[in-house]
Motif scaffolding. Structure first.
Motif, PDB file in Angstrom:
ATOM      1  N   ASP A 116       0.804  -1.225   0.000  1.00 41.46           N
ATOM      2  CA  ASP A 116       0.000   0.000   0.000  1.00 41.46           C
ATOM      3  C   ASP A 116       0.840   1.279   0.000  1.00 41.46           C
ATOM      4  O   ASP A 116       0.307   2.374   0.141  1.00 41.46           O
ATOM      5  CB  ASP A 116      -0.934  -0.005   1.204  1.00 41.46           C
ATOM      6  N   TRP A 117       2.137   1.157  -0.202  1.00 40.75           N
ATOM      7  CA  TRP A 117       3.022   2.322  -0.149  1.00 40.75           C
ATOM      8  C   TRP A 117       3.033   3.011  -1.505  1.00 40.75           C
ATOM      9  O   TRP A 117       3.633   2.530  -2.463  1.00 40.75           O
ATOM     10  CB  TRP A 117       4.428   1.895   0.262  1.00 40.75           C
ATOM     11  N   LYS A 118       2.384   4.154  -1.582  1.00 39.95           N
ATOM     12  CA  LYS A 118       2.202   4.882  -2.846  1.00 39.95           C
ATOM     13  C   LYS A 118       3.494   5.527  -3.360  1.00 39.95           C
ATOM     14  O   LYS A 118       3.605   5.846  -4.530  1.00 39.95           O
ATOM     15  CB  LYS A 118       1.129   5.970  -2.682  1.00 39.95           C
ATOM     16  N   ARG A 119       4.470   5.730  -2.485  1.00 39.71           N
ATOM     17  CA  ARG A 119       5.734   6.359  -2.878  1.00 39.71           C
ATOM     18  C   ARG A 119       6.441   5.537  -3.966  1.00 39.71           C
ATOM     19  O   ARG A 119       7.138   6.069  -4.813  1.00 39.71           O
ATOM     20  CB  ARG A 119       6.643   6.490  -1.655  1.00 39.71           C
ATOM     21  N   ILE A 120       6.253   4.225  -3.935  1.00 40.50           N
ATOM     22  CA  ILE A 120       6.938   3.351  -4.887  1.00 40.50           C
ATOM     23  C   ILE A 120       6.097   3.237  -6.157  1.00 40.50           C
ATOM     24  O   ILE A 120       4.990   2.715  -6.137  1.00 40.50           O
ATOM     25  CB  ILE A 120       7.214   1.964  -4.280  1.00 40.50           C
ATOM     26  N   VAL A 121       6.654   3.732  -7.255  1.00 40.27           N
ATOM     27  CA  VAL A 121       5.958   3.748  -8.537  1.00 40.27           C
ATOM     28  C   VAL A 121       6.137   2.412  -9.251  1.00 40.27           C
ATOM     29  O   VAL A 121       5.205   1.868  -9.838  1.00 40.27           O
ATOM     30  CB  VAL A 121       6.485   4.913  -9.411  1.00 40.27           C
ATOM     31  N   LYS A 122       7.356   1.874  -9.208  1.00 45.48           N
ATOM     32  CA  LYS A 122       7.659   0.582  -9.827  1.00 45.48           C
ATOM     33  C   LYS A 122       8.495  -0.206  -8.833  1.00 45.48           C
ATOM     34  O   LYS A 122       9.469   0.309  -8.297  1.00 45.48           O
ATOM     35  CB  LYS A 122       8.419   0.801 -11.136  1.00 45.48           C
ATOM     36  N   ARG A 123       8.104  -1.454  -8.593  1.00 44.75           N
ATOM     37  CA  ARG A 123       8.754  -2.253  -7.557  1.00 44.75           C
ATOM     38  C   ARG A 123       9.081  -3.655  -8.033  1.00 44.75           C
ATOM     39  O   ARG A 123       8.488  -4.158  -8.974  1.00 44.75           O
ATOM     40  CB  ARG A 123       7.842  -2.344  -6.334  1.00 44.75           C
ATOM     41  N   GLY A 124      10.011  -4.246  -7.313  1.00 38.58           N
ATOM     42  CA  GLY A 124      10.283  -5.667  -7.401  1.00 38.58           C
ATOM     43  C   GLY A 124      10.058  -6.217  -5.997  1.00 38.58           C
ATOM     44  O   GLY A 124      10.240  -5.492  -5.008  1.00 38.58           O
ATOM     45  N   TYR A 125       9.627  -7.464  -5.902  1.00 36.44           N
ATOM     46  CA  TYR A 125       9.360  -8.034  -4.582  1.00 36.44           C
ATOM     47  C   TYR A 125       9.638  -9.526  -4.599  1.00 36.44           C
ATOM     48  O   TYR A 125       9.317 -10.219  -5.567  1.00 36.44           O
ATOM     49  CB  TYR A 125       7.899  -7.779  -4.167  1.00 36.44           C
ATOM     50  N   ALA A 126      10.253  -9.996  -3.526  1.00 37.91           N
ATOM     51  CA  ALA A 126      10.486 -11.430  -3.357  1.00 37.91           C
ATOM     52  C   ALA A 126      10.355 -11.748  -1.876  1.00 37.91           C
ATOM     53  O   ALA A 126      10.595 -10.895  -1.013  1.00 37.91           O
ATOM     54  CB  ALA A 126      11.873 -11.820  -3.854  1.00 37.91           C
ATOM     55  N   GLU A 127       9.956 -12.961  -1.583  1.00 37.36           N
ATOM     56  CA  GLU A 127       9.917 -13.427  -0.194  1.00 37.36           C
ATOM     57  C   GLU A 127      10.390 -14.875  -0.165  1.00 37.36           C
ATOM     58  O   GLU A 127      10.275 -15.601  -1.159  1.00 37.36           O
ATOM     59  CB  GLU A 127       8.524 -13.293   0.419  1.00 37.36           C
ATOM     60  N   ASN A 166      12.325   0.242  -7.778  1.00 34.00           N
ATOM     61  CA  ASN A 166      12.810   0.494  -9.133  1.00 34.00           C
ATOM     62  C   ASN A 166      12.518   1.923  -9.591  1.00 34.00           C
ATOM     63  O   ASN A 166      13.240   2.468 -10.415  1.00 34.00           O
ATOM     64  CB  ASN A 166      12.215  -0.519 -10.099  1.00 34.00           C
ATOM     65  N   ASP A 167      11.450   2.501  -9.063  1.00 40.42           N
ATOM     66  CA  ASP A 167      11.139   3.906  -9.314  1.00 40.42           C
ATOM     67  C   ASP A 167      10.289   4.407  -8.150  1.00 40.42           C
ATOM     68  O   ASP A 167       9.437   3.666  -7.649  1.00 40.42           O
ATOM     69  CB  ASP A 167      10.392   4.077 -10.640  1.00 40.42           C
ATOM     70  N   VAL A 168      10.545   5.637  -7.735  1.00 35.71           N
ATOM     71  CA  VAL A 168       9.801   6.225  -6.615  1.00 35.71           C
ATOM     72  C   VAL A 168       9.246   7.586  -7.021  1.00 35.71           C
ATOM     73  O   VAL A 168       9.818   8.268  -7.883  1.00 35.71           O
ATOM     74  CB  VAL A 168      10.678   6.376  -5.349  1.00 35.71           C
ATOM     75  N   ALA A 169       8.122   7.967  -6.416  1.00 34.87           N
ATOM     76  CA  ALA A 169       7.533   9.279  -6.678  1.00 34.87           C
ATOM     77  C   ALA A 169       8.451  10.374  -6.163  1.00 34.87           C
ATOM     78  O   ALA A 169       8.600  11.416  -6.804  1.00 34.87           O
ATOM     79  CB  ALA A 169       6.155   9.374  -6.024  1.00 34.87           C
ATOM     80  N   GLU A 170       9.058  10.133  -5.005  1.00 36.13           N
ATOM     81  CA  GLU A 170      10.044  11.054  -4.441  1.00 36.13           C
ATOM     82  C   GLU A 170      10.849  10.314  -3.382  1.00 36.13           C
ATOM     83  O   GLU A 170      10.354   9.397  -2.736  1.00 36.13           O
ATOM     84  CB  GLU A 170       9.383  12.298  -3.837  1.00 36.13           C
ATOM     85  N   PRO A 171      12.103  10.714  -3.203  1.00 34.86           N
ATOM     86  CA  PRO A 171      12.935  10.074  -2.167  1.00 34.86           C
ATOM     87  C   PRO A 171      12.372  10.355  -0.772  1.00 34.86           C
ATOM     88  O   PRO A 171      11.624  11.313  -0.576  1.00 34.86           O
ATOM     89  CB  PRO A 171      14.298  10.738  -2.339  1.00 34.86           C
ATOM     90  N   LEU A 172      12.750   9.499   0.177  1.00 37.12           N
ATOM     91  CA  LEU A 172      12.349   9.686   1.575  1.00 37.12           C
ATOM     92  C   LEU A 172      13.609   9.870   2.416  1.00 37.12           C
ATOM     93  O   LEU A 172      14.520   9.047   2.373  1.00 37.12           O
ATOM     94  CB  LEU A 172      11.577   8.459   2.075  1.00 37.12           C
ATOM     95  N   TYR A 173      13.651  10.970   3.139  1.00 34.68           N
ATOM     96  CA  TYR A 173      14.778  11.292   4.016  1.00 34.68           C
ATOM     97  C   TYR A 173      14.302  11.322   5.460  1.00 34.68           C
ATOM     98  O   TYR A 173      13.189  11.752   5.748  1.00 34.68           O
ATOM     99  CB  TYR A 173      15.365  12.665   3.664  1.00 34.68           C
TER     100      TYR A 173
END
Length: 181
Positions: A11-22, A40-47
């Motif tokens: 549900d994290w909207k900051r991540i535009v494109k992701r990869g996931y493994a478990e 892989n792509d984010v809407a904006e960095p998080l500091y």
């Protein structure tokens, strides 16, 4: 109210494109799930700012490796930058870790956290949130005491250089990264 957090961060909207493994691991050093969230792509960095220093914890090319150990009252998220270097370890003290077939491994956060920086700094977080949870009766006095005992136990292990997941994080990162390759 306790927060349930999933390793997939679905549900994290900051991540535009992701990869996931478990992956479930059962070894003498660690038993439980590990997850890898690749940004892989984010809407904006998080500091985040720690003791006056700004640290980027989420950006394009970053990855979060999370450990959900069976039967333990903590979860560890290791943040890797785009070069594969560890930025921080974030230890959540939690009621329990579990698994859901739709969203994967999760933990019920008890609010109390430790942030460990590669230079050896330890930052204690959200002590006030744990106390507020007790005062609002979201947690019992027994849970409050257990959260503090786990927090102190982990802090002692870190101080004694005896918290194995810090060393295993790079090994597990390489292991689970191979799944997404």
């Amino acid at each position: 109210m306790l927060k349930r957090k999933y390793g997939s961060r679905y549900d994290w909207k900051r991540i535009v494109k992701r990869g996931y493994a478990e992956k479930y691991i059962s070894t003498p050093q660690f038993t439980g799930y590990i997850t890898l969230l690749e940004m892989n792509d984010v809407a904006e960095p998080l500091y985040k700012t720690y003791k006056g220093r700004e640290v980027c914890i989420a950006d394009k090319g970053y990855s979060w490796l999370q450990h959900f150990p069976d039967g333990k009252h903590f979860s560890v998220t290791t943040v890797f930058d785009s070069a594969g270097q560890i930025v921080q370890w974030y230890v959540d003290v939690c009621r329990e870790n579990g698994y859901c077939s739709t969203n994967g491994p999760w933990m019920d956060d008890w609010f109390l956290d430790l942030i460990l920086l590669p230079g050896g700094e330890i930052i204690e977080k959200d002590i006030d949130e744990l106390e507020a949870a007790l005062n609002s009766q979201d947690i019992s006095e027994d849970e409050f005491a257990l959260a503090w005992a786990e927090f102190d136990r982990i802090k002692t292990m870190v101080a004694e250089d005896n918290f194995e997941l810090l060393e295993l994080s790079k090994v597990h990162f390489d292991d689970i990264s191979a799944i997404n390759s």
